[in-house]
Design a protein around this motif. Structure first.
Motif, short mmCIF file in Angstrom:
data_model
loop_
_atom_site.label_atom_id
_atom_site.label_comp_id
_atom_site.label_asym_id
_atom_site.label_seq_id
_atom_site.Cartn_x
_atom_site.Cartn_y
_atom_site.Cartn_z
N GLY A 26 53.05 50.39 30.50
CA GLY A 26 53.46 49.45 31.53
C GLY A 26 53.34 48.00 31.10
O GLY A 26 53.89 47.13 31.74
N GLN A 27 52.63 47.73 30.03
CA GLN A 27 52.48 46.35 29.57
C GLN A 27 53.62 46.01 28.64
O GLN A 27 54.00 46.80 27.79
N THR A 28 54.19 44.85 28.80
CA THR A 28 55.26 44.39 27.92
C THR A 28 54.76 43.20 27.12
O THR A 28 53.82 42.52 27.50
N ASN A 29 55.43 42.97 26.01
CA ASN A 29 55.00 41.89 25.14
C ASN A 29 55.16 40.53 25.79
O ASN A 29 54.52 39.56 25.41
N SER A 30 56.07 40.44 26.79
CA SER A 30 56.33 39.16 27.43
C SER A 30 55.28 38.80 28.48
O SER A 30 55.24 37.68 28.95
N GLU A 31 54.46 39.77 28.88
CA GLU A 31 53.46 39.53 29.90
C GLU A 31 52.14 39.11 29.25
O GLU A 31 51.69 39.75 28.30
N PRO A 32 51.53 38.06 29.74
CA PRO A 32 50.23 37.66 29.17
C PRO A 32 49.17 38.71 29.48
O PRO A 32 49.12 39.23 30.60
N GLU A 33 48.36 39.03 28.50
CA GLU A 33 47.32 40.03 28.71
C GLU A 33 46.21 39.44 29.56
O GLU A 33 45.75 38.32 29.31
N PRO A 34 45.77 40.17 30.59
CA PRO A 34 44.70 39.64 31.45
C PRO A 34 43.42 39.41 30.65
O PRO A 34 43.19 40.02 29.61
N ASP A 35 42.59 38.53 31.17
CA ASP A 35 41.29 38.26 30.55
C ASP A 35 40.44 39.52 30.58
O ASP A 35 40.24 40.14 31.63
#
Length: 222
Positions: A26-35
């Motif tokens: 569900g994570q995409t490269n364009s989304e910033p990874e949460p802290d």
């Protein structure tokens, strides 16, 4: 309580040291990874609240510190791509709606935005809107494009000529499917409306028709 806090901190350190956890679904490269620390805090809060609400189920599922520590690592690996505030919101939603201790899959479902967040009306309101909207349907100001697409998939003629107890389940099935697509990020496109021509043609007078016909004869030399 002291032992519980100590265990949470120990698990926090273990999770924080896991640098090579694969990217979650569900994570995409364009989304910033949460802290990472914020996600860990949200998960610790989730487990603490689950312990209070689902006490017996919780203690049965996590019967010893080793199981709890492993569970938190597993949950972190599957939820690390989700923003901490959404994890907390999903926790509260699960507590409100589920009488059983949620699974990872269940929490992932609760992490999805609900219909209200996306501006989607409930299925029955959408059904009534689809039935009452005037023609032409594509030009009506819909509360959400999903209502239009569900109505079109159900067939406008069918909705207009069929009683609700038969038509509504058909519409709801299409609407629920389309809502899932919206939740998965699909953008629904309304059909393009025909532009009004800048000039509107009007019938030629008899004299103008004769003049045009004569011009055509002259050009064709007949």
């Amino acid at each position: 309580m002291h032992d519980s806090n100590k265990l949470l901190e120990q698990t926090r350190r273990q999770l924080a040291s896991s640098k090579n956890t694969p990217t979650a679904a569900g994570q995409t490269n364009s989304e910033p990874e949460p802290d990472r620390d914020a996600v860990i805090d949200a998960l610790n809060r989730m487990f603490a609240e689950f312990e209070l609400v689902y006490h017996n189920q919780y203690n049965k599922a996590f019967s010893n510190p080793e199981k709890l520590s492993y569970a938190k690592k597993l949950w972190f690996s599957n939820l690390r791509h989700i923003q901490p505030d959404r994890i907390v919101a999903a926790t509260h939603r699960a507590i409100r709606e589920s009488e059983f201790l949620p699974t990872i899959k269940g929490i992932l479902k609760y992490c999805e935005p609900d219909n209200n967040e996306l501006g989607l009306p409930d299925s029955h309101s959408a059904y009534l809107e689809a039935c009452r909207a005037p023609q032409p349907k594509a030009e009506y100001h819909w509360s959400h494009p999903a209502v239009y697409h569900a109505g079109r998939a159900s067939d406008w003629f069918y909705l207009a000529g069929t009683v609700e107890h038969s038509a509504y389940p058909v519409f709801r099935r299409h609407y629920d499917d389309i809502c899932e697509r919206v939740k998965n990020g699909e953008t629904l496109i309304m059909p393009s409306q025909k532009a009004i021509p800048e000039t509107i043609s009007k019938p030629l007078s008899p004299d103008e028709q004769r003049q045009r016909m004569q011009k055509m004869r002259d050009e064709l030399d007949i």
